[in-house]
Every structure is written in C-alpha cells, then in structure tokens.
Scaffold this active site. Structure first.
Site, PDB file in Angstrom:
ATOM      1  CG  ASP A 259      -0.872  -7.388  -4.319  1.00  0.00           C
ATOM      2  OD1 ASP A 259       0.165  -8.139  -3.690  1.00  0.00           O
ATOM      3  OD2 ASP A 259      -1.570  -7.682  -5.233  1.00  0.00           O
TER       4      ASP A 259
ATOM      5  CG  ASN B 138       5.410  -5.455  -0.617  1.00  0.00           C
ATOM      6  OD1 ASN B 138       4.859  -4.531  -0.828  1.00  0.00           O
ATOM      7  ND2 ASN B 138       5.166  -6.080   0.567  1.00  0.00           N
TER       8      ASN B 138
ATOM      9  NE  ARG C  61       2.645  -7.696  -8.546  1.00  0.00           N
ATOM     10  CZ  ARG C  61       1.325  -7.084  -8.482  1.00  0.00           C
ATOM     11  NH1 ARG C  61       0.720  -6.508  -9.563  1.00  0.00           N
ATOM     12  NH2 ARG C  61       0.864  -7.339  -7.409  1.00  0.00           N
TER      13      ARG C  61
ATOM     14  CG  HIS D 285       8.050  -8.712   1.419  1.00  0.00           C
ATOM     15  ND1 HIS D 285       6.666  -8.710   0.765  1.00  0.00           N
ATOM     16  CD2 HIS D 285       8.298 -10.244   1.095  1.00  0.00           C
ATOM     17  CE1 HIS D 285       6.244  -9.738   0.258  1.00  0.00           C
ATOM     18  NE2 HIS D 285       7.255 -10.782   0.022  1.00  0.00           N
TER      19      HIS D 285
ATOM     20  NE  ARG E 177       2.594 -14.812  -1.293  1.00  0.00           N
ATOM     21  CZ  ARG E 177       2.801 -13.691  -1.696  1.00  0.00           C
ATOM     22  NH1 ARG E 177       3.939 -12.753  -1.353  1.00  0.00           N
ATOM     23  NH2 ARG E 177       1.713 -12.991  -2.160  1.00  0.00           N
TER      24      ARG E 177
ATOM     25  CG  LEU F 222      -4.647   5.547  12.910  1.00  0.00           C
ATOM     26  CD1 LEU F 222      -4.624   6.025  11.565  1.00  0.00           C
ATOM     27  CD2 LEU F 222      -3.672   4.182  12.944  1.00  0.00           C
TER      28      LEU F 222
ATOM     29  CB  SER G 216      -6.839 -11.482  -2.158  1.00  0.00           C
ATOM     30  OG  SER G 216      -6.455 -11.356  -3.325  1.00  0.00           O
TER      31      SER G 216
HETATM   32  C1  IPE Z   1      -3.317 -10.304  -0.650  1.00  0.00           C
HETATM   33  O1  IPE Z   1      -2.237 -10.266  -1.720  1.00  0.00           O
HETATM   34  C2  IPE Z   1      -2.784 -10.353   0.652  1.00  0.00           C
HETATM   35  C3  IPE Z   1      -1.889  -9.496   1.026  1.00  0.00           C
HETATM   36  C4  IPE Z   1      -1.566  -8.320   0.656  1.00  0.00           C
HETATM   37  C5  IPE Z   1      -1.358  -9.775   2.591  1.00  0.00           C
HETATM   38  P1  IPE Z   1      -1.948 -11.571  -2.444  1.00  0.00           P
HETATM   39  O2  IPE Z   1      -0.619 -11.014  -3.229  1.00  0.00           O
HETATM   40  O3  IPE Z   1      -1.664 -12.646  -1.474  1.00  0.00           O
HETATM   41  O4  IPE Z   1      -3.137 -11.884  -3.310  1.00  0.00           O
HETATM   42  P2  IPE Z   1      -3.258 -12.500  -4.784  1.00  0.00           P
HETATM   43  O5  IPE Z   1      -2.812 -13.971  -4.527  1.00  0.00           O
HETATM   44  O6  IPE Z   1      -2.745 -11.745  -5.540  1.00  0.00           O
HETATM   45  O7  IPE Z   1      -4.985 -12.524  -4.866  1.00  0.00           O
HETATM   46  C1  IPE Z   2       2.040  -8.153  -1.016  1.00  0.00           C
HETATM   47  O1  IPE Z   2       3.164  -8.051  -1.873  1.00  0.00           O
HETATM   48  C2  IPE Z   2       2.683  -8.768   0.376  1.00  0.00           C
HETATM   49  C3  IPE Z   2       2.324  -9.931   0.973  1.00  0.00           C
HETATM   50  C4  IPE Z   2       1.361 -10.380   0.317  1.00  0.00           C
HETATM   51  C5  IPE Z   2       2.953 -10.701   1.903  1.00  0.00           C
HETATM   52  P1  IPE Z   2       3.280  -9.492  -2.684  1.00  0.00           P
HETATM   53  O2  IPE Z   2       4.279 -10.380  -2.124  1.00  0.00           O
HETATM   54  O3  IPE Z   2       1.866 -10.367  -3.023  1.00  0.00           O
HETATM   55  O4  IPE Z   2       3.795  -8.878  -4.062  1.00  0.00           O
HETATM   56  P2  IPE Z   2       3.554  -9.184  -5.500  1.00  0.00           P
HETATM   57  O5  IPE Z   2       1.966  -9.062  -5.644  1.00  0.00           O
HETATM   58  O6  IPE Z   2       4.096 -10.651  -5.743  1.00  0.00           O
HETATM   59  O7  IPE Z   2       4.021  -8.201  -6.350  1.00  0.00           O
HETATM   60 MG    MG Z   3       0.477  -9.989  -4.352  1.00  0.00          MG
END
Ligand code: IPE
Ligand code: IPE
Ligand code: MG
Length: 236
Positions: free
Chosen positions: A10, A12, A14, A27, A61, A121, A182
């Site tokens: 999580d 990416n 931000r 991403h 999203r 792995l 999540s």
């Molecule tokens: C969890 O991250 C899902 C993945 C990393 C694929 P999210 O960004 O979707 O989770 P929330 O919305 O903060 O709970």
């Molecule tokens: C995780 O990063 C990747 C996916 C959920 C696909 P985010 O896209 O949730 O990044 P933040 O949490 O908004 O920073």
């Molecule tokens: Mg996220």
C-alpha cells in the site's frame, strides 16, 4: 526466518502525489519494488511470498485508475516474467477471475504456465481478491464436491481456499502506514504476525524487509498456548 511472508503493498498513490505525479506512476514504481522484493525474499530462502495487488474493493476506484492497473499487469508480465522465471520463481494467481478481462486473465495464465515447474520461491499474486470472497468460494466448492453439512469442518474449508497449496502466512507486512487488513487473507492470517510500516510501497527495499524480518524473529508465537517463557522457565 518465516516460511511464508504476505504483503499488503500500500501507498503507491501517496508516493506519486508527494512527487506531484499521477497515481499511475506510483503503481509503476510499485512494480519495481515488487520485483526487488521477490528477489530479496528468494535470496533469503523464503518459500512463499503472497502479495496483495488488487482487492475486490479496488474495482470501485475511478475507471481510469483501474484500466491503468490492468495495463500494468500486461506490461509487467511482458517485462519481468522471464527474469523471475530464470530465478526459479513459481507464479500463482488467486482471486476472482470472472471479474477480470480475458486479456489480463491470459497474461496471468501465461505467467503461471511459464513457471509451473519452477522449484524456487512461490510468488502468489492476489488479484481481484478478497478474503471474504475466498471463504465463500471455498464453501461453495466444498458443497459442490458433495460434502455433507456435518462433514464441513475447518480442514474441509481450508482445502478449498485459494491458498490451499501454501502454509498459513507467518508474517504479514503492510506498508503505507494504515493498520488494517483490508479484506486480505482473513482466514489464513488467524495466527499471522502483523508488521506495519509507514514506508510507502514504492520505497520498500531490502533494508525495510530485513527490519520486518528482525521484528518477526523477536515475536513469541504462542498460538493460544502457554510457552516456557510465560511459565517462568528461563530461555536457554
Ligand atoms: C489494500 O489497499 C489493497 C491492496 C494493497 C491491493 P487499499 O488502499 O485498497 O486499502 P484501504 O482502502 O486503505 O483499506
Ligand atoms: C496500493 O496503493 C495499490 C493498490 C491498491 C492497487 P494505493 O493505490 O492504495 O496507494 P494509496 O494508499 O492511495 O497511497
Ligand atoms: Mg491504499
């Protein structure tokens, strides 16, 4: 050393926002972090790495971000599959494939097929995955196999879960600073050690991985029992 490490990748979006870049750039940088991490885990002898790449809820999203992520799957398989395959990595995908386009399913299938016989792995990518979806599909498949309700026990459900080929994760790492699951591996993480870090996923590296592994090494895994340490027996 844990046998099975799971990661919620999580942060990416931000990471990109802080650089005034579109989320998609985050991403992309996240893919590089994933490739680094797979190799670092393989070098440390970790047998199973399971990463959360796209959740059941992530379908909600904006369409542009979702389609960007789907394209990223295609380019990532194209660019990195050979390299990972040559290092003995076996790729597996878990998640609801019925929600995913044929093109993306084809790419995942290609990754699974090309690495089917590898002995290193096992990298499992959770894609269009939700822990609740997993429990529901496992129950459905168990019932389809003709099991009687009185025989539907934990082992029967576990046999039909999408990660049935792997031991439960020993360590779950979440980057990005949030302290929640999540809807990741709900069933399988019943006794997993949790590790949260503020590090954003694109910044994740070997130093961060080793911090998590060191934290894991200090944990006292009791599984509900009483250990020697609790009973006042000094550690030798
Ligand atoms: C969890 O991250 C899902 C993945 C990393 C694929 P999210 O960004 O979707 O989770 P929330 O919305 O903060 O709970
Ligand atoms: C995780 O990063 C990747 C996916 C959920 C696909 P985010 O896209 O949730 O990044 P933040 O949490 O908004 O920073
Ligand atoms: Mg996220």
């Amino acid at each position: 050393m844990p046998r099975h490490v799971a990661i919620i990748m999580d942060g990416n979006g931000r990471w990109a926002s802080r650089r005034l870049m579109p989320r998609g750039m985050g991403h992309r940088a996240g893919v590089d972090a994933l490739v680094r991490t797979v190799q670092a885990c393989a070098r440390r002898g970790i047998a199973y790495l399971t990463v959360f790449a796209f959740s059941s809820e992530n379908w909600q999203r904006p369409q542009e971000e979702v389609s960007g992520l789907m394209s990223l799957v295609l380019s990532t398989v194209g660019r990195h599959l050979e390299e990972l395959a040559s290092k003995g990595v076996r790729v597996r995908i878990i998640g609801d494939r019925s929600a995913v386009s044929d093109k993306v399913n084809q790419a995942w299938l290609q990754a699974e097929e090309a690495t089917r016989h590898n002995q290193g792995l096992t990298l499992t990518v959770a894609f269009s995955y939700g822990g609740r979806w997993d429990v529901v599909q496992a129950c459905r498949r168990a019932l389809e196999s003709g099991i009687r309700p009185q025989d539907l026990d934990e082992a029967a459900i576990a046999r039909h879960l999408s990660l049935s080929y792997a031991p439960d994760p020993d360590l779950l790492i979440r980057t990005g600073g949030e302290m929640r699951i999540s809807n990741f591996l709900l069933w399988q993480s019943a006794y997993t050690e949790l590790y949260f870090t503020d590090c954003l996923w694109p910044d994740f590296n070997e130093v961060e991985l080793d911090r998590a592994l060191q934290s894991y090494a200090r944990r006292d895994r009791r599984f509900g029992r009483v250990t020697d340490a609790d009973a006042g027996v000094p550690k030798v």
